[in-house]
Design a protein around this motif. Structure first.
Motif, short mmCIF file in Angstrom:
data_model
loop_
_atom_site.label_atom_id
_atom_site.label_comp_id
_atom_site.label_asym_id
_atom_site.label_seq_id
_atom_site.Cartn_x
_atom_site.Cartn_y
_atom_site.Cartn_z
N GLN A 49 41.88 38.64 24.67
CA GLN A 49 40.76 38.90 23.77
C GLN A 49 39.92 37.64 23.65
O GLN A 49 40.36 36.54 23.98
N GLY A 74 34.59 46.54 28.40
CA GLY A 74 35.85 45.81 28.29
C GLY A 74 36.35 45.79 26.85
O GLY A 74 36.11 44.84 26.11
N THR A 75 37.06 46.86 26.46
CA THR A 75 37.47 47.05 25.06
C THR A 75 38.74 46.28 24.71
O THR A 75 38.88 45.78 23.59
N ALA A 127 34.13 51.56 33.99
CA ALA A 127 32.87 51.55 33.23
C ALA A 127 31.72 52.11 34.04
O ALA A 127 30.86 52.83 33.50
C1 LIG Z 1 38.97 40.36 28.77
S1 LIG Z 1 39.48 41.97 28.38
C2 LIG Z 1 38.36 42.46 27.11
C3 LIG Z 1 38.59 41.75 25.82
C4 LIG Z 1 37.84 42.34 24.67
N1 LIG Z 1 36.40 42.31 24.90
C5 LIG Z 1 38.15 41.55 23.42
O1 LIG Z 1 37.68 40.40 23.32
O2 LIG Z 1 38.87 42.07 22.56
C6 LIG Z 1 38.90 42.92 29.73
C7 LIG Z 1 39.18 44.41 29.60
O3 LIG Z 1 38.38 45.07 30.57
C8 LIG Z 1 39.13 46.13 31.09
N2 LIG Z 1 38.56 46.50 32.40
C9 LIG Z 1 38.82 45.94 33.61
N3 LIG Z 1 38.12 46.55 34.58
C10 LIG Z 1 37.39 47.51 33.98
C11 LIG Z 1 36.47 48.48 34.45
N4 LIG Z 1 36.14 48.59 35.74
N5 LIG Z 1 35.91 49.32 33.55
C12 LIG Z 1 36.21 49.21 32.23
N6 LIG Z 1 37.08 48.32 31.73
C13 LIG Z 1 37.66 47.47 32.59
C14 LIG Z 1 40.55 45.61 31.15
O4 LIG Z 1 41.49 46.66 31.21
C15 LIG Z 1 40.63 44.79 29.86
O5 LIG Z 1 41.13 45.56 28.80
#
Ligand SMILES: C[S@@+](CC[C@H](N)C(=O)[O-])C[C@H]1O[C@@H](n2cnc3c(N)ncnc32)[C@H](O)[C@@H]1O
Length: 232
Positions: A49, A74-75, A127
């Motif tokens: 996060q 990116g949730t 996404a």
């Molecule tokens: C760095 S984390 C996000 C952290 C979040 N924004 C926070 O600060 O709480 C990246 C997230 O993006 C997701 N992710 C990776 N590739 C993705 C894609 N193609 N589409 C959507 N989500 C994706 C991952 O599973 C991960 O949960």
């Protein structure tokens, strides 16, 4: 030769005591965010996060542009989502995209526990599959990018098309853990496992800085928070 001030003023502060000072005074992580971070880790999610102080900056920026409609890419467990939702205010709405159903389930719990479920939609899967559908609810006031790095240029392209003029794009990890230096062939840069991310993020940074659609800058957080206001 660069101006004297440029040489002497470091970009960001190298003194960790100043970071501790700011965290102490501005108290970026309250009990709600701590609960989400701890429950996410307990559920087996990676501890990736946003940094506590970086998220406070995002929330304040969301308020600064009076954003009401936001898209997050990116949730994870909903940590940054809650910061954005706070910034959006009581009539705000967040569409957030998450590839991994396990992460999305934790985020769903986070939004429900803390009173944000009615103002959030989680789109589970890649996404890029969801963004065309989300676009029908646009234009948006804010797009926050924090997912797979290879697609950062694609996410920026979507933001260009789907933000209102005056809206803001933010992208976390915009230094690519130093690998943007490798992407420009800096003589002392060493490619590592993040080299491909570095190339993609560098391409996004260049487009954001000089593509003509945004007035943009890089906030000197630990990981680099790229920020642009759409101007045309
Ligand atoms: C760095 S984390 C996000 C952290 C979040 N924004 C926070 O600060 O709480 C990246 C997230 O993006 C997701 N992710 C990776 N590739 C993705 C894609 N193609 N589409 C959507 N989500 C994706 C991952 O599973 C991960 O949960």
């Amino acid at each position: 030769m660069p101006p004297r001030d440029f040489v002497e003023k470091a970009y960001g502060q190298a003194d960790p005591r100043l970071a501790r000072y700011v965290e102490q005074v501005f108290a970026p992580e309250d009990e709600v965010l701590a609960e989400i971070r701890e429950r996410s880790i307990a559920a087996g999610l990676p501890a990736i996060q946003m940094g506590v102080f970086d998220l406070l900056q995002v929330e304040v920026l969301v308020r600064a542009v009076a954003a009401r409609k936001a898209v997050e890419i990116g949730t994870l467990g909903g940590y940054s989502g809650v910061g954005i939702l706070r910034g959006l205010g009581p009539d705000g709405f967040l569409d957030t995209c998450e590839y991994d159903p396990k992460h999305a389930a934790v985020a769903s719990e986070s939004f429900a526990r803390h009173g944000f479920a009615a103002r959030t939609r989680i789109h589970v899967g890649p996404a890029l599959d969801h963004l065309p559908k989300i676009a029908t609810s646009g234009p948006f006031d804010l797009v926050f990018i924090d997912a797979d790095k290879a697609n950062y240029p694609n996410y920026l392209a979507w933001a260009e098309d789907n933000l209102r003029v005056g809206g803001m794009v933010l992208a976390d990890n915009a230094f690519a853990w130093g690998q943007v230096l490798n992407a420009i062939g800096a003589p002392d840069a060493t490619p590592n496992a993040d080299a491909a991310s570095g190339k993609a993020i560098h391409a996004m940074n260049v487009r954001l800085a000089s593509g003509g659609r945004f007035r943009a800058t890089m906030l000197p957080t630990a990981e680099g928070l790229a920020m642009g206001i759409k101007i045309r």
